[in-house]
Write an enzyme that holds these catalytic residues in place. Structure first.
Site, mmCIF file in Angstrom:
data_model
loop_
_atom_site.group_PDB
_atom_site.id
_atom_site.type_symbol
_atom_site.label_atom_id
_atom_site.label_comp_id
_atom_site.label_asym_id
_atom_site.label_seq_id
_atom_site.Cartn_x
_atom_site.Cartn_y
_atom_site.Cartn_z
ATOM 1 N N ASP A 30 -15.955 -105.301 -113.142
ATOM 2 C CA ASP A 30 -16.844 -105.826 -114.177
ATOM 3 C C ASP A 30 -17.759 -106.848 -113.531
ATOM 4 O OD1 ASP A 30 -15.750 -108.737 -115.107
ATOM 5 O OD2 ASP A 30 -14.033 -107.433 -114.722
ATOM 6 N N ASP A 124 -15.928 -110.268 -125.383
ATOM 7 C CA ASP A 124 -15.288 -111.126 -124.381
ATOM 8 C C ASP A 124 -14.958 -112.466 -125.047
ATOM 9 O OD1 ASP A 124 -14.543 -112.673 -122.249
ATOM 10 O OD2 ASP A 124 -16.454 -112.537 -121.186
ATOM 11 N N GLU A 126 -13.195 -115.823 -124.857
ATOM 12 C CA GLU A 126 -12.579 -116.802 -123.968
ATOM 13 C C GLU A 126 -12.749 -118.227 -124.467
ATOM 14 O OE1 GLU A 126 -13.302 -116.140 -119.740
ATOM 15 O OE2 GLU A 126 -14.388 -114.309 -120.246
#
Length: 457
Positions: A30, A124, A126
């Site tokens: 990635d 994503d 986080e």
């Protein structure tokens, strides 16, 4: 990807259980702008040539940032033949409409992601912003649902075990709809004993980001490395809308036959669960038998790096008539997905009944002469053959037992089971005229007595 200190710290606290080599799993990278030092492009042909199968490319962050290399990387990965996914780095905040805004911004840059090699979008996750666990869970659901609505396919979610527990509160409903890209880093990326903890709501991960300092030909900087849970067919199923994604996979390894029975063996795994799944067998297109794939298969466990456990083999037997048949085995999805074909075989099933051939039946000058052979496939020993002889002029039967024990190497060569299977019968019976004889072989094992030849003479 950027990671919180909590996620990085989690690398030292993950579950360790006995395992096997991880080299069999499909790998991929990635990337974000960090992988373009000084504006250096990525040579995706070299990435593909290094043995990698897919790339996950950062597209957006919040509602204002677009990765300046996204378009080139997105196109380049596909041009090299890599499967590709796009991810959005979340910036959670209240009100919940910010989740809608970020979802729409992401899709405006990444598109619908429904191309032939597209494995979809990713959230994503986080950072938590200033949201509580319940608020962050709701924000996450909102983003995921909006991207699903806009693209027609559910995205994945990238997170770590401890972030999901401590920041999101371990909601269990999200995992039933959205696949997991798990962040978890062993001290030794090549460890054969490391097993990442899977967050609540998922039984397993689909992608696993296992290191952040990989070196890959064609990429000018350190890069995140990932493993895919399953085989290439499952990866392909994630692409082009995800039809069949997460379907079971496996193999029909062997098929054997015995008296009136076909036995099949192989293995089957569903990436949605570590539990054994069912395998259904069909004979000539009709239902035959069901089995549970719970037989130990350490070779499969090794090939899949131990993430699904060792007990996914199956062994099943189906009763069938003698003759030519096609047998097929299907893996049954643990949820409500597709049930893929594991394989089909054409088999000839023989009976365990005696068989043979009455080769000669003559009556010459009052002498009856019968010659042939007979054997029982369950033994190499000679068997008893009984001749039933009918005289049409006398209207009577004669019963003559004999042992088929004469040496017939031609029979042994053709059918196995030794060569002591021939017989000859001679007898003087004057004045009996036309006759009819049938010979019956005496069964020695499974099966039943059976005709081994009939003739007029």
């Amino acid at each position: 990807m950027r990671r919180s200190a909590m996620v990085l710290f989690a690398a030292f606290l993950l579950l360790v259980v006995p395992a096997v080599p991880v080299g069999a799993l499909l790998t991929g990278v990635d990337v974000a702008s960090y992988q373009h030092p000084g504006g250096m492009p990525i040579d995706w042909v070299k990435v593909k040539g290094a043995g990698h199968s897919y790339a996950l490319v950062k597209a957006t962050e919040g509602t204002t940032y677009t990765n300046p290399y996204f378009v080139d990387d997105w196109r380049g990965a596909a041009a090299a033949g890599l499967y590709r996914g796009a991810y959005h780095y979340a910036q959670p905040a209240l009100p919940y409409s910010t989740a809608l805004d970020q979802a729409r911004y992401f899709v405006s840059k990444a598109g619908s992601m429904t191309g032939r090699l597209d494995i979809g979008g990713v959230l994503d996750l986080e950072e938590k912003g200033r949201l509580t666990k319940s608020q962050l869970a709701t924000w996450t659901r909102t983003w995921l649902a909006e991207v699903t609505r806009l693209t027609g396919r559910p995205p994945m979610i990238y997170t770590g075990y401890y972030f999901w527990k401590d920041a999101v509160g371990n909601p269990t409903d999200i995992g039933s709809t959205y696949r997991l890209w798990l962040a978890s880093y062993p001290d030794d990326p090549n460890s054969t004993t490391y097993r990442p903890l899977v967050p609540a709501g998922w039984s397993n991960w689909t992608f696993w980001q296992y290191r952040s300092d990989g070196r890959v030909p064609g990429i000018g900087w350190q890069v995140d490395m990932n493993r895919f849970c399953c085989d290439l067919a499952a990866l392909a199923a994630l692409a082009a809308g995800g039809a069949g994604a997460g379907a079971p996979f496996g193999s029909l390894d062997a098929v054997s036959t015995s008296s009136g029975t076909v036995s099949l063996s192989g293995w089957a795994v569903d990436p949605d669960t570590v539990d054994p799944i069912d395998v259904h067998v069909y004979v000539d297109g009709t239902w035959g038998q069901a089995a549970t794939a719970d037989v130990p298969r350490p070779d499969v466990d090794a090939a899949l790096s131990g993430f699904f456990g060792p007990d996914h083999g199956f062994e099943v037997s189906v009763a069938v008539d003698s003759g030519l048949h096609e047998v097929c085995a299907y893996a049954i999805d643990a949820t409500s997905g597709t049930n893929p074909l594991l394989g089909c075989r054409a088999v000839v099933v023989s009976s365990e009944n005696p068989f043979g051939n009455l080769e000669v039946a003559l009556s010459v000058y009052g002498y009856n002469y019968l010659k042939g052979w007979a054997l029982d496939p369950s033994t190499d020993a000679s068997i008893t053959v009984t001749a039933y002889i009918y005289s049409f002029s006398l209207g009577t039967w004669a019963t003559v037992p004999m042992t088929a024990s004469l040496d017939r190497p031609d029979v042994g060569a053709a059918h196995g089971h030794g060569s002591a299977h021939g017989y000859v019968y001679q007898d003087l019976r004057r004045g009996v005229g036309a006759q009819f004889a049938c010979l019956v072989g005496t069964n020695q094992g499974d099966g039943a007595n059976a005709f081994v030849g009939c003739s007029m003479f």
